[in-house]
Design a protein around this motif. Sequence first.
Motif, short mmCIF file in Angstrom:
data_model
loop_
_atom_site.label_atom_id
_atom_site.label_comp_id
_atom_site.label_asym_id
_atom_site.label_seq_id
_atom_site.Cartn_x
_atom_site.Cartn_y
_atom_site.Cartn_z
N UNK A 34 0.87 -1.18 0.00
CA UNK A 34 0.00 0.00 0.00
C UNK A 34 0.90 1.22 0.00
N UNK A 35 0.70 2.10 -0.95
CA UNK A 35 1.46 3.35 -0.94
C UNK A 35 0.50 4.50 -1.15
N UNK A 36 0.78 5.56 -0.44
CA UNK A 36 -0.06 6.74 -0.54
C UNK A 36 0.79 7.98 -0.61
N UNK A 37 0.39 8.90 -1.47
CA UNK A 37 1.08 10.19 -1.54
C UNK A 37 0.06 11.29 -1.33
N UNK A 38 0.49 12.30 -0.58
CA UNK A 38 -0.35 13.45 -0.27
C UNK A 38 0.40 14.70 -0.71
N UNK A 39 -0.19 15.45 -1.62
CA UNK A 39 0.43 16.69 -2.08
C UNK A 39 -0.29 17.87 -1.44
N UNK A 40 0.47 18.62 -0.62
CA UNK A 40 -0.06 19.80 0.05
C UNK A 40 0.78 20.99 -0.40
N UNK A 41 0.19 21.90 -1.14
CA UNK A 41 0.92 23.03 -1.71
C UNK A 41 2.15 22.52 -2.44
N UNK A 42 3.34 22.85 -1.98
CA UNK A 42 4.56 22.40 -2.63
C UNK A 42 5.16 21.15 -1.99
N UNK A 43 4.59 20.69 -0.89
CA UNK A 43 5.11 19.51 -0.19
C UNK A 43 4.43 18.24 -0.69
N UNK A 44 5.23 17.17 -0.78
CA UNK A 44 4.70 15.88 -1.18
C UNK A 44 5.14 14.85 -0.15
N UNK A 45 4.19 14.21 0.53
CA UNK A 45 4.47 13.23 1.58
C UNK A 45 4.06 11.86 1.07
N UNK A 46 4.96 10.87 1.19
CA UNK A 46 4.68 9.52 0.72
C UNK A 46 4.84 8.53 1.85
N UNK A 47 3.94 7.56 1.90
CA UNK A 47 3.96 6.51 2.92
C UNK A 47 3.80 5.17 2.21
N UNK A 48 4.54 4.16 2.65
CA UNK A 48 4.41 2.83 2.06
C UNK A 48 4.36 1.79 3.16
N UNK A 49 3.53 0.78 2.95
CA UNK A 49 3.32 -0.28 3.93
C UNK A 49 3.19 -1.59 3.16
N UNK A 50 3.83 -2.65 3.67
CA UNK A 50 3.70 -3.97 3.08
C UNK A 50 3.21 -4.90 4.18
#
Length: 146
Positions: A9-25
């Motif tokens: 499972x991977x998720x990315x969140x784009x807030x203004x100029x910031x991009x946060x990514x999380x990954x889980x297996x």
Amino acid sequence: MTKEVLIRISGSHQMDQDNDTLELIVAGEYYFKNGKHYLIYDEVAEDDMKPVHNVVKIASDSMEITKNGQIASKLQFDKKKKHVNCYATPYGEMMVGVDTRDIRMREEEHSLKIEVEYALELNYEHTSNCVLSMDVTSKGYASLHL
């Protein structure tokens, strides 16, 4: 697909100029019933928390994630629709809105790939544009690369 699967499972969140990514297996279970795909797995969000039980129901144009445990919620993703639900945590509750822009699914003999693009709202305020990807593979056919 076999009953025993590995789920990335991977998720990315784009807030203004910031991009946060999380990954889980995680290891999980897969079922296909009444034309829908089901994934069942547990996840631990923080070291001091008990596992959160997840049930994911996937159709061609929708996905529903139900979480039970110290975190409880029901997130509904329907293509071109917005849903708002309560998201309960040990720290309090908040209203989470998901405005689904697109859902794509690709099914093969030993894998299932889902990608959902959506806008995320917390307590009725837009916070980020997101992409959630789930890559499900039969346990005996999975190859993990770190």
